[in-house]
Design an enzyme around this catalytic site. Structure first.
Site, mmCIF file in Angstrom:
data_model
loop_
_atom_site.group_PDB
_atom_site.id
_atom_site.type_symbol
_atom_site.label_atom_id
_atom_site.label_comp_id
_atom_site.label_asym_id
_atom_site.label_seq_id
_atom_site.Cartn_x
_atom_site.Cartn_y
_atom_site.Cartn_z
ATOM 1 N N TYR A 97 0.842 -1.195 0.000
ATOM 2 C CA TYR A 97 0.000 0.000 0.000
ATOM 3 C C TYR A 97 0.879 1.248 0.000
ATOM 4 C CZ TYR A 97 -4.238 -2.536 1.593
ATOM 5 O OH TYR A 97 -5.317 -3.356 1.694
ATOM 6 N N TYR A 136 -1.139 -10.207 1.415
ATOM 7 C CA TYR A 136 -0.015 -9.758 2.254
ATOM 8 C C TYR A 136 -0.164 -10.328 3.656
ATOM 9 C CZ TYR A 136 -3.429 -6.184 3.728
ATOM 10 O OH TYR A 136 -4.552 -5.543 4.185
ATOM 11 N N ARG A 148 -3.436 -12.223 4.719
ATOM 12 C CA ARG A 148 -4.734 -11.756 4.268
ATOM 13 C C ARG A 148 -4.924 -12.233 2.825
ATOM 14 N NH1 ARG A 148 -7.545 -7.734 5.691
ATOM 15 N NH2 ARG A 148 -9.060 -9.163 4.818
ATOM 16 N N HIS A 151 -7.889 -8.737 -1.315
ATOM 17 C CA HIS A 151 -9.161 -8.081 -0.981
ATOM 18 C C HIS A 151 -9.123 -6.628 -1.424
ATOM 19 C CE1 HIS A 151 -6.453 -7.311 2.411
ATOM 20 N NE2 HIS A 151 -7.063 -6.140 2.517
ATOM 21 N N HIS A 153 -10.920 -2.947 -0.270
ATOM 22 C CA HIS A 153 -11.716 -2.245 0.743
ATOM 23 C C HIS A 153 -12.769 -1.393 0.034
ATOM 24 C CE1 HIS A 153 -8.845 -3.126 4.071
ATOM 25 N NE2 HIS A 153 -7.979 -3.177 3.068
HETATM 26 FE FE LIG Z 1 -6.158 -4.329 3.232
#
Ligand SMILES: [Fe+2]
Length: 261
Positions: A97, A136, A148, A151, A153
């Site tokens: 990110y 990640y 995770r 995905h 958000h």
């Molecule tokens: Fe996330």
């Protein structure tokens, strides 16, 4: 079928849920305390034409599999939620990110900034073009570590800014889903399934050929810059439109409602 099994509040499988649940008893406020406004009014922040295409924010194509994420947002009675703001944010194809809180060190993509927005149309329909985010590893508040699943958000404004709802979308067939602590904090199988976007082969675009390749634009300075406003000529360059489509319908409330964080 009525689902009455909600994930526990402040569940440690969500690193952020402790910040989003009330920790004190509710306080009663008279109706006159609030300002009342009918419906969301987004005229002042109307999304731009390229805001829903997360692959068009850099000077070149981002790395990763291009995908279309689309669907309808409805209320508990199945009525479309019209002209409401839908925002998404996500990791890049490597699971990184652009966020000071992301200390993974995973590579950033100079052509992918990971956020987009659009308004639903008259039928409650929305559509984004983006790249499939990478998974990640995450550390949870109880010290546990787990990957995770990929995905995206989502933030959806309902009838007003105060009814903003946030959730996450997963991808059908992702083997990591059964190891993802966040989605598995939902004990009801139907609730988990409602968060999994389905591969939509009918809306998938398959083109064998795109424009000639151009030189990479990475300047190597390592300095992150704000996304450029896409008024430049590059924004209109022809691009290979190929993209896998995923369908993700969201129901805001009711017994068949989509779970929110
Ligand atoms: Fe996330």
């Amino acid at each position: 079928m009525i689902r009455n099994v909600n994930p526990p509040l402040a569940d440690s499988s969500s690193a952020v849920s402790l910040l989003r649940v009330p920790v004190k008893p509710p306080v009663h406020l008279d109706r006159g305390w609030f300002h009342w406004l009918e419906g969301p009014v987004f005229d002042q922040i109307r999304p731009g034409p390229l805001d829903a295409d997360l692959t068009a924010h850099g000077n070149g194509e981002p790395i990763g599999t291009k995908i279309i994420v689309h669907g309808r947002i409805t209320d508990s009675d199945g009525n479309p939620v019209r002209h409401t703001l839908v925002e998404i944010w996500q990791a890049n194809a490597a699971g990184g990110y652009i966020d000071s809180l992301d200390q993974s060190g995973f590579p950033l993509d100079p052509n992918f900034f990971g956020a987009g927005r659009c308004l639903t149309d008259h039928n409650g329909y929305y559509r984004f073009i983006t790249i499939r985010p990478g998974p990640y590893p995450a550390m949870f508040r109880d010290g546990g570590r787990a990957w995770r699943a990929s995905h995206i958000h989502f933030s959806i404004f309902g009838s007003s800014a105060s009814s903003r709802l946030i959730t996450q979308m997963f991808f059908e067939g992702d083997a990591l889903i059964k190891h993802d602590r966040l989605i598995n904090s939902i004990t009801c199988p139907l609730g988990r399934d409602a968060l999994i976007a389905k591969l939509d082969i009918d809306n998938t675009i398959s083109e064998s050929f795109g424009p000639p390749r151009t030189r990479p634009t990475l300047d190597g300075s390592g300095v992150l810059v704000d996304p450029p406003a896409r008024s430049d000529a590059n924004a209109l360059l022809p691009r290979n439109p190929s993209a896998l489509a995923y369908r993700f319908d969201i129901r805001l409330r009711g017994p068949r409602g989509t779970y929110f964080e």
